[in-house]
Design a protein around this motif. Structure first.
Motif, PDB file in Angstrom:
ATOM      1  N   UNK A   1       0.809  -1.223   0.000  1.00  0.00           N
ATOM      2  CA  UNK A   1       0.000   0.000   0.000  1.00  0.00           C
ATOM      3  C   UNK A   1       0.845   1.278   0.000  1.00  0.00           C
ATOM      4  N   UNK A   2       2.132   1.140   0.307  1.00  0.00           N
ATOM      5  CA  UNK A   2       2.991   2.329   0.407  1.00  0.00           C
ATOM      6  C   UNK A   2       4.117   2.325  -0.626  1.00  0.00           C
ATOM      7  N   UNK A   3       4.108   1.364  -1.531  1.00  0.00           N
ATOM      8  CA  UNK A   3       5.249   1.148  -2.435  1.00  0.00           C
ATOM      9  C   UNK A   3       5.623   2.385  -3.239  1.00  0.00           C
ATOM     10  N   UNK A   4       4.644   3.209  -3.601  1.00  0.00           N
ATOM     11  CA  UNK A   4       4.934   4.348  -4.484  1.00  0.00           C
ATOM     12  C   UNK A   4       5.666   5.484  -3.786  1.00  0.00           C
ATOM     13  N   UNK A   5       5.697   5.497  -2.458  1.00  0.00           N
ATOM     14  CA  UNK A   5       6.376   6.612  -1.785  1.00  0.00           C
ATOM     15  C   UNK A   5       7.395   6.166  -0.730  1.00  0.00           C
ATOM     16  N   UNK A   6       7.753   4.884  -0.696  1.00  0.00           N
ATOM     17  CA  UNK A   6       8.800   4.422   0.214  1.00  0.00           C
ATOM     18  C   UNK A   6       9.904   3.738  -0.581  1.00  0.00           C
ATOM     19  N   UNK A   7      11.104   3.724  -0.008  1.00  0.00           N
ATOM     20  CA  UNK A   7      12.184   2.903  -0.557  1.00  0.00           C
ATOM     21  C   UNK A   7      12.534   1.848   0.484  1.00  0.00           C
TER      22      UNK A   7
END
Length: 365
Positions: free
Chosen positions: A211-217
């Motif tokens: 759910x957070x892949x687009x804004x976390x590394x």
């Protein structure tokens, strides 16, 4: 309103009634008011008026669980007061950050703290705030340890696990004492995830990462077996998040995998050039990870030297695996030589067996 505050308010109300006793008449019979019934009625009214009277419901939440690493060992060298004061300073700092990001502190358990994002109230950015909160908590450990150093206390380190899923939320307890909390498999999974975090790490469940892949590394990805799950669980190490602002997790731990304390024999041979020497030695393994170990050897070995190890982790077989390791560091203490070793060669079967052994030990703790 906290439970103790409610109880004090109820006692004050009852005290006022006792100072001005009254009775009621029912069907011509005079009756004294029941204090227990009054206390229950007061509790219900106060809870409803303050919004504390939550009914159980299913909610989508992100659970954050943070735990100190190696804190139990500190009890041998420091007084109970020093440890309580240290914990209170740590909890105060972490609580400030959790509340700043709109989290709900669920409970303190020993040296760990559990927080909820999405309960009792929820919003679209619950996950974003939970991730940012976790990073800020790790960053804040610099201030915590600066205070420790000023007081002559050791540095402390924290591991954090986050998981997102559906739980049952509501008041748990009785009229004498209750607290708002969440229960369910996702809570148990969060605890398992946190147990696999190293000091300074933040580990995410697959559902949280998806759910957070687009804004976390993320960095390390690890598949582990956990209690209560028939299939392996994939964990992601959080490195940074860009919402609501750019935050990076401070790097504190050079180890690449979990490390567990053991007391196991170590049979090994030294390697000269590319030749394994014939003489065999015996030492002890103090702790072991996916990638190496700390061992006590009977003689000094030069850093960068290599040894050949024979060891088995299987209780079902006496077959040993041949593993090669490089000496990274040696320290002499009381005529024993403590060596940090990094595996340079380990076959697939031995690596899998080692990983399963470590994961089982972590799960049993």
């Amino acid at each position: 309103m906290q439970e103790n505050e409610k109880q004090i308010l109820i006692e004050n109300l009852l005290h006022s009634i006792r100072k001005h006793p009254a009775s009621v008449t029912s069907n011509g019979v005079q009756k004294t008011l029941d204090e227990n019934a009054l206390a229950k009625e007061f509790y219900t009214l106060i809870s409803e008026a303050t919004g504390d009277h939550y009914k159980s419901e299913q909610k989508q939440v992100t659970i954050l669980l943070a735990d100190l690493r190696g804190f139990s060992a500190m009890s041998e060298k420091h007084t109970a007061k020093e440890l309580i004061d240290l914990l209170n300073r740590y909890f105060h700092k972490m609580s400030e950050i959790i509340l700043h990001y709109g989290g709900t502190i669920d409970k303190f358990m020993g040296d760990s703290v559990m927080a909820l994002f999405g309960a009792p109230s929820s919003s679209e950015d619950d996950l974003e705030r939970a991730l940012a909160c976790a990073v800020e908590m790790q960053l804040a450990m610099n201030d915590v340890n600066a205070t420790n150093q000023a007081l002559g206390l050791p540095n402390i380190y924290m591991g954090i696990g986050l998981n997102t899923g559906t739980v049952v939320a509501g008041n748990l307890g009785s009229i004498l004492h209750s607290e708002y909390t969440v229960i369910g498999n996702e809570v148990n999974l969060t605890s398992r995830i946190e147990a696999h975090s190293l000091r300074g790490q933040i580990m995410l469940s697959e559902s949280t990462y998806d759910q957070a892949a687009e804004y976390v590394t993320v960095g390390t990805i690890n598949d582990v077996l956990v209690k209560g799950r028939s299939q392996s669980v994939r964990l992601y190490e959080l490195l940074s998040t860009s919402r609501p602002k750019q935050l990076e997790v401070p790097q504190r731990e050079i180890r690449k995998s979990p490390r567990i304390a053991v007391n196991m024999p170590l049979n090994f041979q030294t390697v000269a050039g590319k030749t394994v020497q014939a003489e065999e030695y015996e030492g002890r393994i103090n702790n072991i990870s996916y990638n190496g170990m700390m061992a006590v050897l009977p003689m000094p070995i030069q850093p960068s030297a290599e040894i050949k190890i024979h060891f088995t982790l299987s209780m079902m077989s006496n077959q040993t695996s041949e593993v090669y390791a490089k000496v990274l560091h040696v320290q002499e203490l009381d005529k024993h030589f403590y060596c940090q070793l990094e595996f340079t060669f380990i076959d697939d079967d031995a690596q899998r067996e080692l990983k399963e052994f470590i994961d089982r030990i972590i799960e049993s703790n």
